[in-house]
Design an enzyme around this catalytic site. Structure first.
Site, PDB file in Angstrom:
ATOM      1  N   GLU A   1      58.533  78.363 -37.014  1.00  0.00           N
ATOM      2  CA  GLU A   1      58.293  76.934 -36.766  1.00  0.00           C
ATOM      3  C   GLU A   1      57.151  76.687 -35.778  1.00  0.00           C
ATOM      4  OE1 GLU A   1      60.783  78.196 -33.316  1.00  0.00           O
ATOM      5  OE2 GLU A   1      60.614  78.779 -35.423  1.00  0.00           O
TER       6      GLU A   1
ATOM      7  N   CYS B   1      64.956  84.182 -34.291  1.00  0.00           N
ATOM      8  CA  CYS B   1      64.983  84.759 -32.942  1.00  0.00           C
ATOM      9  C   CYS B   1      66.424  84.764 -32.393  1.00  0.00           C
ATOM     10  CB  CYS B   1      64.003  84.036 -32.031  1.00  0.00           C
ATOM     11  SG  CYS B   1      63.641  84.939 -30.514  1.00  0.00           S
TER      12      CYS B   1
ATOM     13  N   HIS C   1      59.300  83.307 -34.735  1.00  0.00           N
ATOM     14  CA  HIS C   1      59.449  81.840 -34.750  1.00  0.00           C
ATOM     15  C   HIS C   1      58.544  81.239 -35.828  1.00  0.00           C
ATOM     16  CE1 HIS C   1      61.685  81.101 -30.914  1.00  0.00           C
ATOM     17  NE2 HIS C   1      61.249  82.320 -30.659  1.00  0.00           N
TER      18      HIS C   1
END
EC number: 4.3.3.6
Length: 196
Positions: free
Chosen positions: A172, A79, A170
């Site tokens: 994660e 990002c 993202h």
């Protein structure tokens, strides 16, 4: 075991640490410049790119990050991290780290309320990876030496150039650690090359 740093100035740091550890590597939260020398690879997390740039400047991280980029050690930008790695940003005169031959548009998928999830097919990673897009940038243009790993519709959302990896989304923020594991493998390969 490889050591992977997560730039700890702003953004989804804790989630990246968890994902790195789940992928079988040691995670180091990087808050001091000298820590860059201790790690084998570096993740530039998502967050707010202008805030992150301000903090990078405040703590004099920009030149050390550019030096790290030239060292051959892998870097992964998610990002806002993708924005930091891009050589060209639409609507901006200068790049940040500028390590990847890509042109990126900021907030290309809209504002925070336009955040969404999408199932992605990612080259080298697999099918049905849930990409979490939050005010995400996307890649508008790539040089010939950049591999496009994933698209959402006709927009490029994951790219790789040599030791650099960048994603609009993202990885994660889900419990699927395959993209982080892919980066861990990149770091292991780069470390093996250095040994040989």
């Amino acid at each position: 075991m490889v050591k992977i740093g997560v730039l700890g100035l702003q953004g989804a740091v804790r989630e990246h640490v968890k994902s790195v550890e789940a992928s079988g590597a040691e995670a180091v939260v990087v808050k001091r410049i000298e820590q860059l020398e201790e790690i084998d690879g570096l993740i530039l997390p998502g967050g707010e790119s202008t805030t992150m740039r301000r903090l990078i400047d405040k703590y004099a991280f920009m030149e050390p990050l550019r030096t790290f980029a030239k060292s051959g050690k892998p870097m992964f930008g998610t990002c806002a991290g993708m924005i930091l790695l891009a050589k060209t940003l639409i609507g901006y005169e200068e790049a940040h780290i500028g390590a990847m031959d890509i042109t990126v548009e900021r907030n290309a998928f809209g504002r925070q309320k336009d955040s969404f999830e999408a199932a992605l097919s990612i080259e080298g990673v697999g099918e049905d990876f849930v990409g979490v897009f939050i005010r995400a940038p996307y890649v508008v243009e790539v040089a010939d030496n950049v591999e496009v790993l994933s698209k959402h519709g006709n927009r490029m959302v994951a790219v790789r150039q040599d030791q650099f990896l960048a994603a609009s989304f993202h990885p994660e923020l889900t419990d699927d650690h395959r993209v982080t594991a892919y980066f861990v493998e990149m770091v292991k390969e780069a470390k093996m090359k250095k040994v040989v």
